[in-house]
Design a protein around this motif. Structure first.
Motif, mmCIF file in Angstrom:
data_model
loop_
_atom_site.group_PDB
_atom_site.id
_atom_site.type_symbol
_atom_site.label_atom_id
_atom_site.label_comp_id
_atom_site.label_asym_id
_atom_site.label_seq_id
_atom_site.Cartn_x
_atom_site.Cartn_y
_atom_site.Cartn_z
ATOM 1 N N SER A 12 0.703 -1.156 -0.055
ATOM 2 C CA SER A 12 0.104 0.029 -0.065
ATOM 3 C C SER A 12 0.757 1.217 -0.045
ATOM 4 N N ARG A 39 -12.128 -1.304 -1.580
ATOM 5 C CA ARG A 39 -12.683 -0.517 -0.324
ATOM 6 C C ARG A 39 -14.071 -0.222 -0.553
ATOM 7 N N SER A 104 -8.641 -4.552 4.655
ATOM 8 C CA SER A 104 -7.567 -5.825 4.407
ATOM 9 C C SER A 104 -8.487 -6.965 4.980
ATOM 10 N N ASP A 135 -3.009 -8.714 -6.431
ATOM 11 C CA ASP A 135 -2.954 -9.913 -7.210
ATOM 12 C C ASP A 135 -2.984 -9.985 -8.597
ATOM 13 N N ASP A 188 -2.313 -8.377 4.112
ATOM 14 C CA ASP A 188 -2.224 -8.556 2.801
ATOM 15 C C ASP A 188 -1.381 -9.904 2.483
HETATM 16 O O1 DC Z 1 -4.500 -0.319 -3.111
HETATM 17 P P1 DC Z 1 -5.414 0.049 -1.928
HETATM 18 O O2 DC Z 1 -4.412 0.429 -0.664
HETATM 19 O O3 DC Z 1 -6.387 1.060 -2.395
HETATM 20 O O4 DC Z 1 -6.151 -1.401 -1.661
HETATM 21 C C1 DC Z 1 -6.832 -1.520 -0.492
HETATM 22 C C2 DC Z 1 -6.874 -2.808 0.259
HETATM 23 O O5 DC Z 1 -7.334 -3.692 -0.829
HETATM 24 C C3 DC Z 1 -5.360 -3.374 0.548
HETATM 25 O O6 DC Z 1 -5.141 -3.184 1.778
HETATM 26 C C4 DC Z 1 -5.521 -4.633 0.059
HETATM 27 C C5 DC Z 1 -6.673 -5.100 -0.799
HETATM 28 N N1 DC Z 1 -6.479 -5.183 -2.243
HETATM 29 C C6 DC Z 1 -6.135 -6.740 -2.393
HETATM 30 O O7 DC Z 1 -6.615 -7.569 -1.699
HETATM 31 N N2 DC Z 1 -6.203 -6.966 -3.879
HETATM 32 C C7 DC Z 1 -6.298 -6.085 -4.954
HETATM 33 N N3 DC Z 1 -5.919 -6.463 -6.029
HETATM 34 C C8 DC Z 1 -6.147 -4.696 -4.542
HETATM 35 C C9 DC Z 1 -6.462 -4.280 -3.163
#
Ligand code: DC
Length: 231
Positions: A12, A39, A104, A135, A188
């Motif tokens: 992040s 989110r 998360s 991912d 994560d």
């Molecule tokens: O990129 P971000 O900080 O806005 O993402 C928010 C949360 O979403 C992050 O803590 C982990 C999750 N996430 C995820 O598990 N898989 C993704 N492809 C994108 C985000």
């Protein structure tokens, strides 16, 4: 010119979305913020009272998943698409520390991941997409032509996030932001379903000491080389 798929994963607050937006706009590609989708689901759960301090009613969220409609609507002024939750623009609400504190946990629920990964695959089915997340290169687009994995120290990332939230007028401390960053890293990277790991064929970029412009130029170069290699 052939269109490619660009997957940008990483911790992040590594500036993934900033560089992904710039790249998509330069190449004429679609930008998709997959984190915004996790989110938005978290915001839904909070608004419905499914998450309260130490209590997360996972089963109720899974049961209500069908009622969650996510879409992206292009904002001409900004030059990229913004997320809508059940037809409401929630771009601002999903960026609060309250949502960050629970996202998360929500993103670790396999049923949530299954629903969002299916939408993400569909959004990228015609290539010409830059998607950022955790991912994307491992699960969503394992065949992406260009995969990047972005890192930076937790302190550096918390500093950037703190500045952003302060500029928006949020009342928070640096310590709270750093705690959130390290907690999210932990959840994560250790969750069972699709943990954050670097894909074998991803290029790692540590941007602790790179300016935004230096990082952008480096990545743009990589994208152009990848596209030229396919011509
Ligand atoms: O990129 P971000 O900080 O806005 O993402 C928010 C949360 O979403 C992050 O803590 C982990 C999750 N996430 C995820 O598990 N898989 C993704 N492809 C994108 C985000």
């Amino acid at each position: 010119m052939p269109k490619i798929t660009i997957a940008i994963d990483g911790f992040s607050s590594t500036g993934k979305s900033t560089v992904a937006k710039q790249l998509a706009s330069n190449l004429g590609y679609v930008y998709v913020d997959s984190g915004a989708m996790y989110r938005a689901v978290t915001l839904y759960a909070l608004n419905k009272g499914l998450i309260e301090e130490d209590d997360f009613n996972k089963e109720a969220l899974i049961y209500q998943l069908e009622q969650i409609h996510l879409s992206f609507v292009f904002n001409e002024e900004l030059g990229y698409a913004e997320i809508q939750l059940n037809r409401q623009n929630v771009e601002k609400e999903i960026r609060t520390l309250r949502v960050s504190s629970f996202v998360s946990q929500v993103a670790a629920v396999p049923e949530v991941r299954k629903k969002l990964v299916a939408i993400q695959k569909k959004l990228g089915e015609h290539k010409g997409v830059v998607m950022d997340g955790r991912d994307i290169g491992t699960v969503v687009f394992p065949n992406a032509e260009l995969k990047l994995f972005m890192t930076a120290s937790a302190e550096k990332r918390a500093e950037r996030r703190y500045k952003e939230l302060k500029e928006r007028g949020d009342d928070i401390t640096f310590e709270a932001v750093l705690k959130n960053v390290t907690e999210r890293d932990h959840i994560d990277t250790t969750r069972k379903d699709s943990p954050l790991i670097k894909a074998k064929d991803a290029i790692e970029i540590d941007n602790s000491n790179l300016s935004l412009e230096e990082q952008y130029q480096k990545i743009l170069q990589l994208a152009k080389m990848t596209i030229e290699g396919l011509e």
